[in-house]
Write an enzyme that holds these catalytic residues in place. Structure first.
Site, PDB file in Angstrom:
ATOM      1  N   GLU A 127       0.732  -1.123  -0.032  1.00 10.98           N
ATOM      2  CA  GLU A 127       0.069   0.006   0.041  1.00 10.98           C
ATOM      3  C   GLU A 127       0.980   1.383  -0.007  1.00 10.98           C
ATOM      4  OE1 GLU A 127      -2.991  -0.395   3.144  1.00 10.98           O
ATOM      5  OE2 GLU A 127      -3.645  -2.321   2.338  1.00 10.98           O
ATOM      6  N   ASN A 170       1.994  -5.435  -3.022  1.00  8.07           N
ATOM      7  CA  ASN A 170       0.454  -5.718  -2.704  1.00  8.07           C
ATOM      8  C   ASN A 170      -0.249  -4.403  -2.470  1.00  8.07           C
ATOM      9  OD1 ASN A 170      -1.407  -7.541  -2.074  1.00  8.07           O
ATOM     10  ND2 ASN A 170      -1.372  -6.845   0.137  1.00  8.07           N
ATOM     11  N   HIS A 206     -10.733  -6.186  -1.953  1.00  7.73           N
ATOM     12  CA  HIS A 206     -11.567  -5.671  -1.080  1.00  7.73           C
ATOM     13  C   HIS A 206     -12.675  -5.132  -1.755  1.00  7.73           C
ATOM     14  CE1 HIS A 206      -9.282  -7.161   2.287  1.00  7.73           C
ATOM     15  NE2 HIS A 206      -8.345  -6.287   2.102  1.00  7.73           N
ATOM     16  N   GLU A 235      -6.379 -10.695  -0.799  1.00  7.33           N
ATOM     17  CA  GLU A 235      -7.308 -10.391   0.422  1.00  7.33           C
ATOM     18  C   GLU A 235      -8.678 -10.238   0.108  1.00  7.33           C
ATOM     19  OE1 GLU A 235      -5.612  -6.975   2.449  1.00  7.33           O
ATOM     20  OE2 GLU A 235      -3.666  -7.680   2.228  1.00  7.33           O
ATOM     21  N   ASP A 237     -12.484 -10.183  -0.302  1.00  9.01           N
ATOM     22  CA  ASP A 237     -13.649 -10.438   0.245  1.00  9.01           C
ATOM     23  C   ASP A 237     -14.655  -9.220  -0.318  1.00  9.01           C
ATOM     24  OD1 ASP A 237     -12.846  -7.843   1.551  1.00  9.01           O
ATOM     25  OD2 ASP A 237     -12.773  -8.520   3.354  1.00  9.01           O
TER      26      ASP A 237
HETATM   27  O1  G3I Z   1      -3.903  -6.803  19.032  1.00  9.57           O
HETATM   28  C1  G3I Z   1      -4.469  -5.892  19.314  1.00  9.57           C
HETATM   29  C2  G3I Z   1      -5.113  -6.310  21.039  1.00  9.57           C
HETATM   30  O2  G3I Z   1      -3.819  -6.313  21.698  1.00  9.57           O
HETATM   31  C3  G3I Z   1      -5.951  -4.970  21.319  1.00  9.57           C
HETATM   32  O3  G3I Z   1      -6.563  -5.199  22.582  1.00  9.57           O
HETATM   33  C4  G3I Z   1      -6.984  -4.965  20.271  1.00  9.57           C
HETATM   34  C5  G3I Z   1      -7.972  -3.498  20.659  1.00  9.57           C
HETATM   35  O4  G3I Z   1      -8.345  -2.690  19.560  1.00  9.57           O
HETATM   36  O5  G3I Z   1      -6.594  -4.446  19.335  1.00  9.57           O
HETATM   37  C6  G3I Z   1      -5.609  -5.506  18.627  1.00  9.57           C
HETATM   38  O6  G3I Z   1      -5.083  -5.177  17.516  1.00  9.57           O
HETATM   39  C7  G3I Z   1      -5.949  -5.086  16.322  1.00  9.57           C
HETATM   40  C8  G3I Z   1      -5.607  -6.208  15.455  1.00  9.57           C
HETATM   41  O7  G3I Z   1      -6.313  -6.077  13.958  1.00  9.57           O
HETATM   42  C9  G3I Z   1      -5.564  -7.637  15.652  1.00  9.57           C
HETATM   43  O8  G3I Z   1      -6.854  -8.209  16.033  1.00  9.57           O
HETATM   44  C10 G3I Z   1      -6.095  -3.803  15.658  1.00  9.57           C
HETATM   45  O9  G3I Z   1      -6.833  -2.860  16.667  1.00  9.57           O
HETATM   46  C11 G3I Z   1      -6.900  -3.626  14.472  1.00  9.57           C
HETATM   47  O10 G3I Z   1      -6.678  -2.584  13.857  1.00  9.57           O
HETATM   48  C12 G3I Z   1      -6.197  -4.784  13.389  1.00  9.57           C
HETATM   49  O11 G3I Z   1      -7.091  -4.485  12.374  1.00  9.57           O
HETATM   50  C13 G3I Z   1      -6.323  -5.405  11.337  1.00  9.57           C
HETATM   51  C14 G3I Z   1      -6.015  -4.208  10.179  1.00  9.57           C
HETATM   52  O12 G3I Z   1      -5.474  -5.069   8.999  1.00  9.57           O
HETATM   53  C15 G3I Z   1      -5.055  -3.079  10.439  1.00  9.57           C
HETATM   54  O13 G3I Z   1      -4.806  -2.201   9.749  1.00  9.57           O
HETATM   55  C16 G3I Z   1      -7.359  -6.293  10.590  1.00  9.57           C
HETATM   56  O14 G3I Z   1      -7.214  -7.443  11.705  1.00  9.57           O
HETATM   57  C17 G3I Z   1      -6.753  -7.122   9.351  1.00  9.57           C
HETATM   58  O15 G3I Z   1      -7.648  -7.809   8.781  1.00  9.57           O
HETATM   59  C18 G3I Z   1      -6.520  -5.884   8.342  1.00  9.57           C
HETATM   60  O16 G3I Z   1      -5.849  -6.315   7.176  1.00  9.57           O
HETATM   61  C19 G3I Z   1      -5.590  -5.546   6.082  1.00  9.57           C
HETATM   62  C20 G3I Z   1      -4.292  -5.983   5.435  1.00  9.57           C
HETATM   63  O17 G3I Z   1      -3.191  -6.009   6.602  1.00  9.57           O
HETATM   64  C21 G3I Z   1      -3.858  -4.941   4.405  1.00  9.57           C
HETATM   65  N1  G3I Z   1      -5.019  -4.594   3.657  1.00  9.57           N
HETATM   66  C22 G3I Z   1      -5.982  -4.234   4.234  1.00  9.57           C
HETATM   67  C23 G3I Z   1      -6.698  -5.198   5.166  1.00  9.57           C
HETATM   68  C24 G3I Z   1      -8.117  -4.835   5.875  1.00  9.57           C
HETATM   69  O18 G3I Z   1      -7.917  -3.623   6.611  1.00  9.57           O
END
Ligand code: G3I
Length: 305
Positions: A127, A170, A206, A235, A237
């Site tokens: 990105e 990516n 996405h 990715e 969906d």
């Molecule tokens: O691990 C912490 C945890 O310790 C905490 O208590 C909790 C509270 O918010 O957050 C947890 O972290 C979260 C993490 O996912 C793991 O669950 C983050 O807040 C959350 O922002 C994070 O979201 C991820 C996101 O990327 C972040 O940018 C999504 O799961 C994940 O599906 C998403 O994936 C991205 C790809 O990497 C890149 N392309 C877009 C895609 C969708 O956004």
């Protein structure tokens, strides 16, 4: 074949999913993973904040659980992701240019080195381009301090760190022909012309009602493939439900199958229960792990029943 991976394999493709280590203790999550998929992408566990939360201090444990599971089942692993502006610990943003260059190269070396030989493709840079019509690079510590050359530098470091891994760029909103995908296309063309190591381009895919599967999706995949790189749907969906969601999914699969260098498809999660789209139902299995119409449409598009 009667599974996603089995049907895809008959077409010479892998069929993968994003996996979260925290769900590997949930029986239906694991049984669905094992039955249907032959590639996994750690959803968050290989990102910079997860593996190097403070400088030089690496934590691979959560991602190792996913890699071990995949290896024990003969699944491939996609590495996601080495250099990205998001999920980047604040210490990285506080470095001087010289320190940042050292830290970026060290991060690539250490992380790729840890899983050397175990990752079929790495999202080396994720990105790096802006949305919209400018085709410009996105601001990030890497872009702002190292300039345009950071992407090339990251790919060169990655090739040295694990020569067996396919190295991918990516991105999202690059799925059709538009200003952003044109900018990525021009970068890849330049890399190929100058011998900068790049093997693949990932199209996140996405999709939702505001951003549906583009009519020129296949043509866009093909023009990248024609540059001499593999293309991967990384990715996938698609928001929605029922027949319209199923049709969109089938169209994505058909586009990949129509492009010889489209080597595999990864959906961004197994079940709607755990999608990053908190309120949505964008995946192939519902929150009770039942197969949705989208599942059947994908299986059939792959030639399975
Ligand atoms: O691990 C912490 C945890 O310790 C905490 O208590 C909790 C509270 O918010 O957050 C947890 O972290 C979260 C993490 O996912 C793991 O669950 C983050 O807040 C959350 O922002 C994070 O979201 C991820 C996101 O990327 C972040 O940018 C999504 O799961 C994940 O599906 C998403 O994936 C991205 C790809 O990497 C890149 N392309 C877009 C895609 C969708 O956004």
């Amino acid at each position: 074949a009667s599974t996603l991976a089995g049907a895809a394999a008959e077409k010479g493709r892998y069929f993968g999913t994003a996996v979260a280590a925290g769900h590997l203790g949930e029986a239906p999550y694991v049984s669905t993973l094992n039955a249907e998929f032959d590639s996994v992408t750690p959803e968050n566990e290989m990102k910079w904040d997860a593996v190097e939360p403070s400088r030089g201090s690496f934590n691979f444990a959560n991602a190792d659980r996913i890699v071990s599971h995949a290896q024990s089942r003969g699944m491939k692993v996609r590495g996601h992701t080495l250099v990205w502006h998001s999920q980047l610990p604040s210490w990285v943003g506080n470095l001087s240019a010289g320190d940042l260059r050292t830290a970026m190269n060290n991060h690539i070396n250490q992380v790729m080195g840890h899983w050397k030989g175990k990752i079929h493709s790495w999202d080396v840079v994720n990105e790096a381009f802006q949305d919209g019509s400018s085709g410009a690079r996105r601001n990030s510590p890497f872009q702002d301090k190292l300039g345009n050359g950071f992407i090339e530098e990251a790919f060169r470091a990655a090739r040295a760190a694990d020569p067996a891994a396919k190295l991918c760029y990516n991105d999202y909103n690059t799925d059709g022909v538009n200003a952003k995908s044109n900018a990525v296309y021009n970068m890849v063309r330049d890399f190929k012309a100058r011998g900068v190591p790049i093997d693949c381009v990932g199209f996140q895919s996405h999709f939702n009602s505001a951003s549906p599967v583009p009519a020129d999706y296949q043509a866009n995949l093909q023009r990248f493939a024609d540059l001499g790189v593999d293309v991967q749907i990384t990715e996938l969906d698609i928001e929605g439900s029922g027949t319209s969601q199923a049709t969109s999914y089938a169209n994505v699969v058909k586009a990949c199958l129509a492009v010889t260098r489209c080597t595999g498809i990864t959906v961004w999660g197994i079940t709607d229960k755990y999608s990053w789209r908190a309120s949505g139902t964008p995946l192939l299995f519902d929150s009770n792990y039942n197969k949705k119409p989208a599942y059947t449409a994908v299986l059939n598009a792959l030639g399975g029943t």
